[in-house]
Design an enzyme around this catalytic site. Sequence first.
Site, PDB file in Angstrom:
ATOM      1  CB  SER A 212     -18.061  -4.842 -30.801  1.00  0.00           C
ATOM      2  OG  SER A 212     -18.806  -5.903 -30.229  1.00  0.00           O
TER       3      SER A 212
ATOM      4  CG  ASN B 120     -26.462  -5.683 -20.645  1.00  0.00           C
ATOM      5  OD1 ASN B 120     -26.071  -5.708 -21.818  1.00  0.00           O
ATOM      6  ND2 ASN B 120     -27.613  -5.131 -20.287  1.00  0.00           N
TER       7      ASN B 120
ATOM      8  CB  THR C 117      15.643  22.992  -9.663  1.00  0.00           C
ATOM      9  OG1 THR C 117      16.539  24.087  -9.533  1.00  0.00           O
ATOM     10  CG2 THR C 117      15.846  22.034  -8.510  1.00  0.00           C
ATOM     11  CG  HIS C 118      13.873  26.267 -12.246  1.00  0.00           C
ATOM     12  ND1 HIS C 118      12.613  26.809 -12.270  1.00  0.00           N
ATOM     13  CD2 HIS C 118      14.210  26.150 -10.933  1.00  0.00           C
ATOM     14  CE1 HIS C 118      12.213  27.025 -11.018  1.00  0.00           C
ATOM     15  NE2 HIS C 118      13.160  26.625 -10.197  1.00  0.00           N
TER      16      HIS C 118
ATOM     17  CB  SER D 185      19.591  10.692 -40.229  1.00  0.00           C
ATOM     18  OG  SER D 185      19.334  11.469 -41.380  1.00  0.00           O
TER      19      SER D 185
ATOM     20  CE  LYS E 141      20.443  13.843 -35.895  1.00  0.00           C
ATOM     21  NZ  LYS E 141      19.311  14.398 -36.603  1.00  0.00           N
TER      22      LYS E 141
ATOM     23  CG  ASN F 118      18.338  10.511 -35.031  1.00  0.00           C
ATOM     24  OD1 ASN F 118      19.105  11.410 -34.689  1.00  0.00           O
ATOM     25  ND2 ASN F 118      17.864  10.391 -36.255  1.00  0.00           N
TER      26      ASN F 118
ATOM     27  CD  GLU G 156      13.502  11.424 -30.977  1.00  0.00           C
ATOM     28  OE1 GLU G 156      12.823  12.071 -31.785  1.00  0.00           O
ATOM     29  OE2 GLU G 156      14.658  11.059 -31.193  1.00  0.00           O
TER      30      GLU G 156
ATOM     31  CE1 TYR H 220     -23.079  -2.580 -22.721  1.00  0.00           C
ATOM     32  CE2 TYR H 220     -25.097  -2.267 -23.971  1.00  0.00           C
ATOM     33  CZ  TYR H 220     -23.732  -2.469 -23.928  1.00  0.00           C
ATOM     34  OH  TYR H 220     -23.016  -2.572 -25.097  1.00  0.00           O
TER      35      TYR H 220
ATOM     36  CD  GLN I 186     -20.256  -2.765 -29.514  1.00  0.00           C
ATOM     37  OE1 GLN I 186     -21.007  -3.682 -29.189  1.00  0.00           O
ATOM     38  NE2 GLN I 186     -20.288  -2.226 -30.719  1.00  0.00           N
TER      39      GLN I 186
ATOM     40  CE  LYS J 189     -16.179  -4.672 -25.905  1.00  0.00           C
ATOM     41  NZ  LYS J 189     -17.076  -4.021 -24.914  1.00  0.00           N
TER      42      LYS J 189
HETATM   43  N1  ARG Z   1     -20.896  -5.950 -27.629  1.00  0.00           N
HETATM   44  C1  ARG Z   1     -21.505  -5.382 -26.499  1.00  0.00           C
HETATM   45  C2  ARG Z   1     -20.520  -4.507 -25.742  1.00  0.00           C
HETATM   46  O1  ARG Z   1     -19.371  -4.635 -25.970  1.00  0.00           O
HETATM   47  C3  ARG Z   1     -22.012  -6.474 -25.592  1.00  0.00           C
HETATM   48  C4  ARG Z   1     -23.125  -6.049 -24.697  1.00  0.00           C
HETATM   49  C5  ARG Z   1     -24.328  -5.827 -25.491  1.00  0.00           C
HETATM   50  N2  ARG Z   1     -25.507  -5.665 -24.697  1.00  0.00           N
HETATM   51  C6  ARG Z   1     -26.591  -5.114 -25.166  1.00  0.00           C
HETATM   52  N3  ARG Z   1     -27.589  -4.991 -24.375  1.00  0.00           N
HETATM   53  N4  ARG Z   1     -26.680  -4.672 -26.401  1.00  0.00           N
HETATM   54  O2  ARG Z   1     -20.890  -3.676 -24.958  1.00  0.00           O
END
Ligand code: ARG
Length: 460
Positions: A22, A109, A154-155, A276, A282, A284, A289, A316, A321, A324
Amino acid sequence: MKLWAGRFQKETDTLVNDFNSSITFDARMYRQDIEGSMAHAAMLGKQGIIEPHEAEKIIAGLQAILADIEADKVEFSLDNEDIHMNIEAILTERIGDTGKRLHTARSRNDQVATDFRLYVKGEIPKIISMCLELEKVLVKKAEANLDTVMPGYTHLQRAQPSTFAHYMMAYANMIRRDVTRLEDCLERMDECPLGAGALATSTYPVDRFQTAAALGFKKPTDNSMDSVSDRDFAIEFLAACSILMMHLSRFSEEIILWCSWEFKFVELDDAYSTGSSIMPQKKNPDVAELVRGKTGRVYGSLVTLLTVMKALPLAYNKDMQEDKECVFDAIDTVEMCVPVFTAMLDTLSVVKKNMRTAAAGGFINATDCADYLTKKGMPFREAYMIVGRLVNMCIKTGETLDTLPLKDFRSISNLFDEDVYEALELKTCVNGRKVYGGPAKEAVEQQIANIKTFIEARKV
Ligand code: ARG
């Protein structure tokens, strides 16, 4: 060689190595990871879990790594999987065996849960202050348009008289709730998971209150199993961002409509519109948008994380993972949208004449006409029926209520008199609605004052 090589007979397959890693996206939490590690090392030293001089060495090493990352002198490796193991590996490479003591009484974790919370916690105030800038522009536009009569819809059909100021304050109230939602969510996430370990804390005398305070959290989380399993802080944040974007998308939609030739209620500044490649005429509303479109991404992030977390057993799981990228994408999107939207709104000009013309042509004073009769003693339902007949008559003859001859009014009810024209004037219709929250000038001034107090209370 992997950290866990002792337990394994084979090297990780390269496909798995890449799949599992990651670092390409969690590297952006390097600062939070280092701060978390420094707080942890200081606590280990203070509690005598490691020697104080070892803690000092670790902290100095981490500080140097932080400076080097910021100077772009550090390269992370896929082999070290994530930001946590990358930094630990760099530390050990630099300071030797002492670096290996950092991970005592800690797991990735609780580490990732802490880093991620710190990251989101740090972004919320930025988004709040962007929203407050938007509030200021809304107030400014409202103050300049207290008498700018426009139809309320309204509407998407012209309904009752309002003003551009009243309209702006409607959005100001939505954004105010967005700010308080973000504040609530910040308040709830203000508990530190560090020290929860893998899921069951540890047998060392760790002081979770110390690390929580060092990292700026109100207190440690109450249950270690929950601490490492919980991502609702991020889901709640994404929900708040989604609602904020929903508001911006509605506002964007209105701006797109308003700057069309069909409405021409507003004119976007040249710097905030685009042309455009083929149609020379145009202009825009791309910014509006794109904000409308990007709302979909943020909703997507919310649904992603809700779905990732659905039915996951405690504690966990590697699925987590996946928490994120969606959150980072939502943060980037919101932090891009709010300021550009604010600037676009700030620079747009209001075509008061067209708003007024639309207000005059849409029978938005029909309710007022019924109220006129009601005030002369007629029950509302009866008055409503009579005005319906008058509107029908106007449509046939191409009149509006305020231009209809008195004899036509009187042909339907003799309660009508000369004073009906004053009662039907747009200005009368707007300013007669003095009820708290209404569009009358004094009522909108109250709304402006309330929003100003709200902004003022958040000045740092
Ligand atoms: N890169 C992992 C995550 O974002 C970190 C935690 C990993 N923990 C584990 N027991 N493999 O979740």
